[in-house]
Design an enzyme around this catalytic site. Sequence first.
Site, PDB file in Angstrom:
ATOM      1  N   GLU A   1       1.255  -1.409   0.500  1.00 23.83           N
ATOM      2  CA  GLU A   1      -0.150  -0.051  -0.232  1.00 23.83           C
ATOM      3  C   GLU A   1       0.577   1.341   0.314  1.00 23.83           C
ATOM      4  OE1 GLU A   1      -2.921  -0.513   3.278  1.00 23.83           O
ATOM      5  OE2 GLU A   1      -3.732  -2.314   2.496  1.00 23.83           O
TER       6      GLU A   1
ATOM      7  N   HIS B   1     -10.681  -5.703  -2.063  1.00 25.42           N
ATOM      8  CA  HIS B   1     -11.791  -5.506  -1.196  1.00 25.42           C
ATOM      9  C   HIS B   1     -13.117  -5.089  -1.719  1.00 25.42           C
ATOM     10  CE1 HIS B   1      -8.993  -6.949   1.944  1.00 25.42           C
ATOM     11  NE2 HIS B   1      -8.317  -6.205   1.729  1.00 25.42           N
TER      12      HIS B   1
ATOM     13  N   GLU C   1      -6.878 -10.569  -1.158  1.00 28.76           N
ATOM     14  CA  GLU C   1      -7.034 -10.313   0.098  1.00 28.76           C
ATOM     15  C   GLU C   1      -8.486 -10.601  -0.233  1.00 28.76           C
ATOM     16  OE1 GLU C   1      -5.819  -6.965   2.076  1.00 28.76           O
ATOM     17  OE2 GLU C   1      -3.579  -7.327   1.975  1.00 28.76           O
TER      18      GLU C   1
ATOM     19  N   ASP D   1     -12.554 -10.316  -0.621  1.00 33.29           N
ATOM     20  CA  ASP D   1     -13.749 -10.167   0.203  1.00 33.29           C
ATOM     21  C   ASP D   1     -14.881  -9.042  -0.158  1.00 33.29           C
ATOM     22  OD1 ASP D   1     -12.349  -8.038   1.263  1.00 33.29           O
ATOM     23  OD2 ASP D   1     -12.650  -8.317   3.133  1.00 33.29           O
TER      24      ASP D   1
HETATM   25  O1  G2I Z   1      -7.770  -3.531   6.299  1.00 39.12           O
HETATM   26  C1  G2I Z   1      -7.633  -4.845   5.679  1.00 39.12           C
HETATM   27  C2  G2I Z   1      -6.484  -5.594   5.130  1.00 39.12           C
HETATM   28  C3  G2I Z   1      -6.275  -4.208   4.148  1.00 39.12           C
HETATM   29  N1  G2I Z   1      -4.773  -4.578   3.648  1.00 39.12           N
HETATM   30  C4  G2I Z   1      -4.035  -5.065   4.111  1.00 39.12           C
HETATM   31  C5  G2I Z   1      -3.651  -5.990   5.212  1.00 39.12           C
HETATM   32  O2  G2I Z   1      -3.009  -6.279   6.448  1.00 39.12           O
HETATM   33  C6  G2I Z   1      -5.424  -5.509   6.017  1.00 39.12           C
HETATM   34  O3  G2I Z   1      -5.632  -6.338   7.194  1.00 39.12           O
HETATM   35  C7  G2I Z   1      -6.716  -5.836   8.300  1.00 39.12           C
HETATM   36  C8  G2I Z   1      -6.503  -6.874   9.228  1.00 39.12           C
HETATM   37  O4  G2I Z   1      -7.688  -7.543   9.031  1.00 39.12           O
HETATM   38  C9  G2I Z   1      -7.516  -6.872  10.414  1.00 39.12           C
HETATM   39  O5  G2I Z   1      -7.408  -7.787  11.264  1.00 39.12           O
HETATM   40  O6  G2I Z   1      -5.972  -5.326   8.727  1.00 39.12           O
HETATM   41  C10 G2I Z   1      -5.859  -4.192   9.949  1.00 39.12           C
HETATM   42  C11 G2I Z   1      -4.685  -3.052  10.734  1.00 39.12           C
HETATM   43  O7  G2I Z   1      -4.651  -2.388   9.310  1.00 39.12           O
HETATM   44  C12 G2I Z   1      -5.932  -5.442  11.197  1.00 39.12           C
HETATM   45  O8  G2I Z   1      -7.019  -4.955  12.251  1.00 39.12           O
HETATM   46  C13 G2I Z   1      -6.224  -4.068  12.976  1.00 39.12           C
HETATM   47  C14 G2I Z   1      -6.937  -3.664  14.633  1.00 39.12           C
HETATM   48  O9  G2I Z   1      -7.066  -2.622  13.488  1.00 39.12           O
HETATM   49  C15 G2I Z   1      -6.622  -4.198  15.634  1.00 39.12           C
HETATM   50  O10 G2I Z   1      -6.891  -2.962  16.543  1.00 39.12           O
HETATM   51  C16 G2I Z   1      -5.770  -5.685  16.314  1.00 39.12           C
HETATM   52  O11 G2I Z   1      -5.397  -5.498  17.075  1.00 39.12           O
HETATM   53  O12 G2I Z   1      -6.119  -6.331  14.026  1.00 39.12           O
HETATM   54  C17 G2I Z   1      -5.519  -6.508  15.081  1.00 39.12           C
HETATM   55  C18 G2I Z   1      -5.159  -7.509  15.762  1.00 39.12           C
HETATM   56  O13 G2I Z   1      -7.226  -8.332  15.656  1.00 39.12           O
END
Ligand code: G2I
Length: 464
Positions: free
Chosen positions: A170, A248, A277, A279
């Site tokens: 990104e 996404h 990724e 969805d």
């Molecule tokens: O946002 C969707 C994806 C976009 N592209 C990059 C990916 O790495 C991203 O994944 C998401 C995860 O699916 C989430 O699970 O990235 C988020 C953060 O940028 C993740 O969220 C985080 C929460 O923000 C935190 O508060 C939490 O501690 O997940 C963490 C673990 O559950």
Amino acid sequence: MDNMLARTGGRPARRGPRVALASVVVGLSAVATTMAMASGANAGTTLGASAAEKGRYFGTAVAANKLSDTTYVGILNREFNSVTPENEMKWDATEPSQGQFSFTSADRIVNHARANGMQVRGHALAWHSQQPGWAQNLAGGALRQAMLNHVTQVATYYRGKIHSWDVVNEAFADGGTGARRDSNLQRTGDDWIEAAFRAARAADPTAKLCYNDYNTDGQNAKSNAVYAMVQDFKARGVPIDCVGFQSHFNSASPVPADYQANLQRFADLGVDVQITELDIEGSGQTQADNYGRVVRACLAVARCTGITVWGIRDTDSWRASGTPLLFDGNGNKKPAYTATLDALNGGATPPPSTPAPSTPAPSTPPPSGGCSATVALNSWNGGFVATVRVTAGSSGTGGWAVAVTLPGGATVTNTWSARATGTSGAVTFRNVEYNGRLAAGATTEFGFQGTGAGPTAAPTCTAS
Ligand code: G2I
């Protein structure tokens, strides 16, 4: 490919060197056990098996803390042959304090994958988001060094276990400018992306190296900018093997009409493309139709090598309220699942055949007789990784020894594809069983990692 698939129980055989092959062999007995226990895990009846029949993988994002959920693991083992750690390999997770690495959660996922014959997509080495606090507070040369050290250490730790790495995630801005995203990493200089790719290649020459982004799924200013970067990297020999399209989708950001054409134009640059990724928010037949479209687009592009959905059940999703995945909260298959499986089992397309990544051929002609060696060094404050290329002379080699002189205070801590004698001062690296015999002009690579400063004097090579 048919033979390879038969031997791997319908899972795509890994391409690449011995290290990777060994992981498949290790995984085989566990795969056999899993498949014997699972019902209906035959080719054509699960996402992974059906994708494998088309020479692709079908993966999912996995959260380490869900590996004790039996419903979750049951679906994972039955349906998928690739995993991406959802958060566990990010910078904040793997290097919470500078220089202190933590791989416990990521290892749980990698070990589960290897025990079940699944590939691993590494996500993500360098990203403006989910940085540890200490990195957020760095800038300039200190941040650049810290980022390169992070890339090197993490890619080295997982060397040989990762099918593809999201090296940079990104890095481009949204909107119509096609500019780079402003971030602390970007402010270290435009070349931070290529520096990260070079460091990743030096640390793990066996993984495919990807650039990964969102809102690049159709042709637009952002994807055009990524396209120009990939074109430039290919022209200048910056190591890049693949581009990830996050995909996404929801009603505000639907599957673009030119989705397949966009994948194809990137593939035409000479890189693999991967849907990384996926969805799609929605429900019922509309959602199912959209999943079918995405899968058919990938199958229609020879170098679209695999699809990863961003979670298993709707309740596992980062966008849970949009019910964007293939299984409902109880683990039941949704219409989107059936459409995905049907699309995977549909029309024939040639399987992708792409060479394993390799470093560019040396520009110098092979020496006459004996052998020669060159060192590529990736250094940071306090450590280095050296990648050594050995080239056989006109007589070929039955074995080789490369002598390297390390500066005072430097110590070799880790060696791969060679055996080291000594750890400081004058160190000699000798071939291992499989890479000693080289035909005239042929090359092989080995590497070593050390603390302190790397070698500056040219190495000497002796053939036997
Ligand atoms: O946002 C969707 C994806 C976009 N592209 C990059 C990916 O790495 C991203 O994944 C998401 C995860 O699916 C989430 O699970 O990235 C988020 C953060 O940028 C993740 O969220 C985080 C929460 O923000 C935190 O508060 C939490 O501690 O997940 C963490 C673990 O559950």
